[in-house]
Design a protein around this motif. Structure first.
Motif, PDB file in Angstrom:
ATOM      1  N   ALA A  86       0.812  -1.222   0.000  1.00 49.14           N
ATOM      2  CA  ALA A  86       0.000   0.000   0.000  1.00 49.14           C
ATOM      3  C   ALA A  86       0.841   1.264   0.000  1.00 49.14           C
ATOM      4  N   SER A  90       0.750  10.503   1.788  1.00 48.56           N
ATOM      5  CA  SER A  90       2.177  10.674   1.471  1.00 48.56           C
ATOM      6  C   SER A  90       2.919   9.397   1.877  1.00 48.56           C
ATOM      7  N   PRO A  91       3.988   9.047   1.170  1.00 46.02           N
ATOM      8  CA  PRO A  91       4.704   7.812   1.510  1.00 46.02           C
ATOM      9  C   PRO A  91       5.217   7.835   2.950  1.00 46.02           C
ATOM     10  N   ALA A  92       5.037   6.718   3.643  1.00 42.93           N
ATOM     11  CA  ALA A  92       5.519   6.606   5.031  1.00 42.93           C
ATOM     12  C   ALA A  92       6.970   6.159   4.988  1.00 42.93           C
ATOM     13  N   LEU A  93       7.879   7.115   5.177  1.00 43.51           N
ATOM     14  CA  LEU A  93       9.310   6.821   5.035  1.00 43.51           C
ATOM     15  C   LEU A  93      10.088   7.309   6.255  1.00 43.51           C
ATOM     16  N   TYR A  94      11.247   6.675   6.475  1.00 42.39           N
ATOM     17  CA  TYR A  94      12.154   7.148   7.524  1.00 42.39           C
ATOM     18  C   TYR A  94      13.180   8.046   6.845  1.00 42.39           C
ATOM     19  N   ASN A  96      15.689   9.743   7.903  1.00 46.45           N
ATOM     20  CA  ASN A  96      17.111   9.689   8.299  1.00 46.45           C
ATOM     21  C   ASN A  96      17.814   8.455   7.731  1.00 46.45           C
ATOM     22  N   LEU A  97      17.052   7.612   7.030  1.00 51.04           N
ATOM     23  CA  LEU A  97      17.651   6.406   6.449  1.00 51.04           C
ATOM     24  C   LEU A  97      17.719   6.529   4.927  1.00 51.04           C
ATOM     25  N   LEU A 105      14.225  -2.513   5.839  1.00 49.02           N
ATOM     26  CA  LEU A 105      13.408  -2.657   7.053  1.00 49.02           C
ATOM     27  C   LEU A 105      12.102  -3.375   6.724  1.00 49.02           C
ATOM     28  N   ALA A 106      11.444  -2.914   5.643  1.00 50.66           N
ATOM     29  CA  ALA A 106      10.166  -3.526   5.259  1.00 50.66           C
ATOM     30  C   ALA A 106      10.394  -4.960   4.779  1.00 50.66           C
ATOM     31  N   ARG A 108      12.606  -7.036   5.712  1.00 47.89           N
ATOM     32  CA  ARG A 108      12.875  -7.907   6.855  1.00 47.89           C
ATOM     33  C   ARG A 108      11.579  -8.505   7.399  1.00 47.89           C
ATOM     34  N   VAL A 109      10.561  -7.661   7.545  1.00 50.05           N
ATOM     35  CA  VAL A 109       9.282  -8.147   8.091  1.00 50.05           C
ATOM     36  C   VAL A 109       8.503  -8.924   7.029  1.00 50.05           C
ATOM     37  N   ARG A 110       8.588  -8.487   5.782  1.00 51.11           N
ATOM     38  CA  ARG A 110       7.850  -9.171   4.714  1.00 51.11           C
ATOM     39  C   ARG A 110       8.519 -10.473   4.282  1.00 51.11           C
ATOM     40  N   GLY A 111       9.770 -10.658   4.699  1.00 50.02           N
ATOM     41  CA  GLY A 111      10.495 -11.861   4.313  1.00 50.02           C
ATOM     42  C   GLY A 111      11.010 -11.778   2.880  1.00 50.02           C
ATOM     43  N   LYS A 133      20.172   9.432   1.394  1.00 49.06           N
ATOM     44  CA  LYS A 133      19.166   9.581   2.461  1.00 49.06           C
ATOM     45  C   LYS A 133      17.866  10.124   1.876  1.00 49.06           C
TER      46      LYS A 133
ATOM     47  N   ARG B   6      11.423 -10.256  13.877  1.00 46.38           N
ATOM     48  CA  ARG B   6      11.800  -9.376  12.763  1.00 46.38           C
ATOM     49  C   ARG B   6      11.372  -7.933  13.041  1.00 46.38           C
ATOM     50  N   CYS B  10      13.761  -4.602  13.499  1.00 45.55           N
ATOM     51  CA  CYS B  10      13.536  -3.373  12.703  1.00 45.55           C
ATOM     52  C   CYS B  10      13.505  -2.141  13.612  1.00 45.55           C
ATOM     53  N   GLY B  86       4.173  10.594  10.418  1.00 48.08           N
ATOM     54  CA  GLY B  86       3.432   9.633   9.581  1.00 48.08           C
ATOM     55  C   GLY B  86       4.185   8.351   9.295  1.00 48.08           C
ATOM     56  N   LEU B  94       2.914  -3.231   7.501  1.00 47.22           N
ATOM     57  CA  LEU B  94       3.602  -4.512   7.357  1.00 47.22           C
ATOM     58  C   LEU B  94       2.752  -5.626   7.971  1.00 47.22           C
TER      59      LEU B  94
END
Lengths: 248, 245
Positions: A86, A90-94, A96-97, A105-106, A108-111, A133, B6, B10, B86, B94
């Protein structure tokens, strides 16, 4: 990830979501089959994003149900969410990364693996900026990274809220072609929100007209342009009919 | 469980990507060094040997002020900051349930606190060894550090709860500091009321090591701490779960 045969990608039944200020959406019924590209068309504040948020589990419905590939988003979130990619508002982004770390990061959780990260970065033409960045990204680049996050792990259902927002002409065409290709080749289902009828007409095979929190009609785009010269005219006719005005 | 693991990694990666947590860890080491140097200087000037246990001397300050402050920063970064900009949606989109996301965030903030606590132990022990100390009472002080890590979890759960109420990280941080400070003041001026607050057990080792409390009063204090922890965790999770993003 492949879709389950015979099960709708999304089934929203009599869904109502009302906010504290009384606004929201009422009695929404919507079904998406695998391979469908459904456009939610409505003005700003009509409730398109609210419908999407309920489907992806960011908001809780006041009443009714939302299922993704047969899994209730309320009762069986994890099973449902495995099928969803999804991009909401606005895109949910970090910030500082880097782009790559955001995806990692995503992933890792999604496999998802490194190859998948490289694939989605190339798809949205951000591979050159993978280590930059996100804070330094332009609006269009952030939007493309948001799309890459949604595409990570090849989910069966993509829920995209104004996906071409901030993109240049070339980027807009690329995103449109990507959506059409993924739906045709992989059978991915798409739910796309836009307030631009022309965008929906070019991309989607079905359209849901949303106005003041109500679903006015849900028809194929071919049927809509058969009833009216353009999708824009069809939209205006539906809204006028709702208001009790002239009908085409 | 694998999915939770996981999600937890994160959250830890997100915290470690923020340089301030490395800077504050370096500052912790610097404070330990400065305190030791001051102690050595005083001993040299006065000609007296204080034979102070640096590990235990610094534990009080770090467990009551420094580590809670760093923990509040970690909690605010993972909750109210993410709500405000946000980016919390990135975690919630996720395929990990909200309970797992909530637990992963709280646990990673606690991990940072524990890393700070045991870094303090290691640094002070190494400094003492380097300056010719015998590390007397090593196991007792290690036990004290272990025991003090427990009430730290409740302080973090309190911060997690306040971060669900307030959307502004600055306000959430101020509220956490204000409540902790108020609780310490109550402990000083109204000790009977203070005894009912979880903050009065910040240095938990005092209950168990040295002049240990009798079993029943000790169990009452354990129960009180558990009660505070349960209330903060549950109330915070309820708000987090019901939140529309």
């Amino acid at each position: 990830m492949t879709e389950m045969t015979g099960v709708p990608a999304v089934r929203v039944s009599n869904m109502t979501k009302l906010y504290k200020n009384g606004r929201g959406v009422k009695n929404i019924d919507l079904t998406l089959e695998p391979g469908d590209i459904v456009g939610l068309l409505g003005p700003n504040g009509s409730g398109k994003t609210t419908i999407m948020k309920v489907i992806v589990g960011l908001c809780h419905a006041t009443d009714g149900t939302a299922e993704v590939f047969g899994h209730s988003i309320e009762r069986d979130y994890e099973a449902a969410a495995k099928h969803i990619g999804a991009l909401i508002e606005s895109p949910a982004l970090y910030y500082n990364l880097s782009a790559e770390k955001n995806l990692r990061l995503a992933a890792r959780v999604r496999g998802a693996g490194d190859e998948d990260i490289a694939r989605v970065l190339a798809l949205v033409r951000l591979d050159r900026y993978a280590r930059d960045k996100v804070a330094r990204f332009s609006l269009g680049m952030k939007q493309r990274l948001g799309l890459a996050l949604a595409l990570l792990g090849s989910p069966d259902l993509l829920v995209l809220d104004e996906p071409t927002n901030g993109l240049d002409i070339e980027g807009t065409v690329e995103v449109r072609e990507l959506i059409l290709r993924l739906a045709a080749e992989r059978g991915h289902a798409f739910l796309i929100a836009s307030h631009l009828a022309s965008e929906i007409e070019r991309t989607c095979n079905k359209v849901a007209i949303i106005h003041e929190g109500e679903l006015l009609s849900f028809v194929s785009v071919a049927e809509a342009v058969r009833r009216a010269p353009t999708l824009e005219d069809y939209f205006l006719a539906e809204v006028r009919q709702k208001r009790g005005g002239a009908v085409i | 469980m694998q999915l939770f693991g996981r999600a937890y990694r994160c959250e830890l990666i997100k915290l470690l990507a923020r340089k301030k947590f490395i800077v504050f860890l370096a500052l912790e080491v610097a404070i330990c060094g400065i305190v030791l140097l001051v102690q050595l200087a005083v001993e040299h000037v006065s000609g007296l040997a204080f034979n102070v246990n640096l590990r235990m001397m610094l534990l009080g300050f770090f467990i009551s002020a420094y580590i809670p402050l760093v923990s509040f920063m970690a909690v605010c970064d993972l909750f109210s900051s993410e709500i405000q900009d946000g980016s919390l949606r990135a975690s919630l989109l996720l395929p990990a349930s909200r309970f797992k996301v909530y637990l992963a965030k709280a646990l990673s903030a606690y991990t940072v606190a524990v890393v700070y606590l045991f870094s303090l132990f290691v640094v002070t022990a190494v400094l003492e060894l380097s300056f010719g100390s015998t590390l007397h009472g090593f196991f007792e002080s290690f036990g004290s550090y272990l025991l003090d890590a427990i009430p730290l979890a409740v302080v973090i759960l309190m911060a997690v709860f306040f971060n669900q109420i307030l959307r502004s990280p600055t306000l959430a941080m101020l509220l956490c500091i204000g409540v902790l400070l108020a609780a310490y003041i109550v402990n000083i001026f109204l000790p009977q009321v203070g005894a009912m607050l979880f903050t009065s057990y910040g240095q938990w080792h005092n209950l168990f090591i040295g002049k240990a409390l009798p079993f029943l009063p000790m169990m009452m204090k354990v129960g009180l701490l558990l009660g505070y922890g349960t209330v903060f965790f549950s109330a915070g999770y309820y708000i987090f779960e019901r939140r529309d993003m």
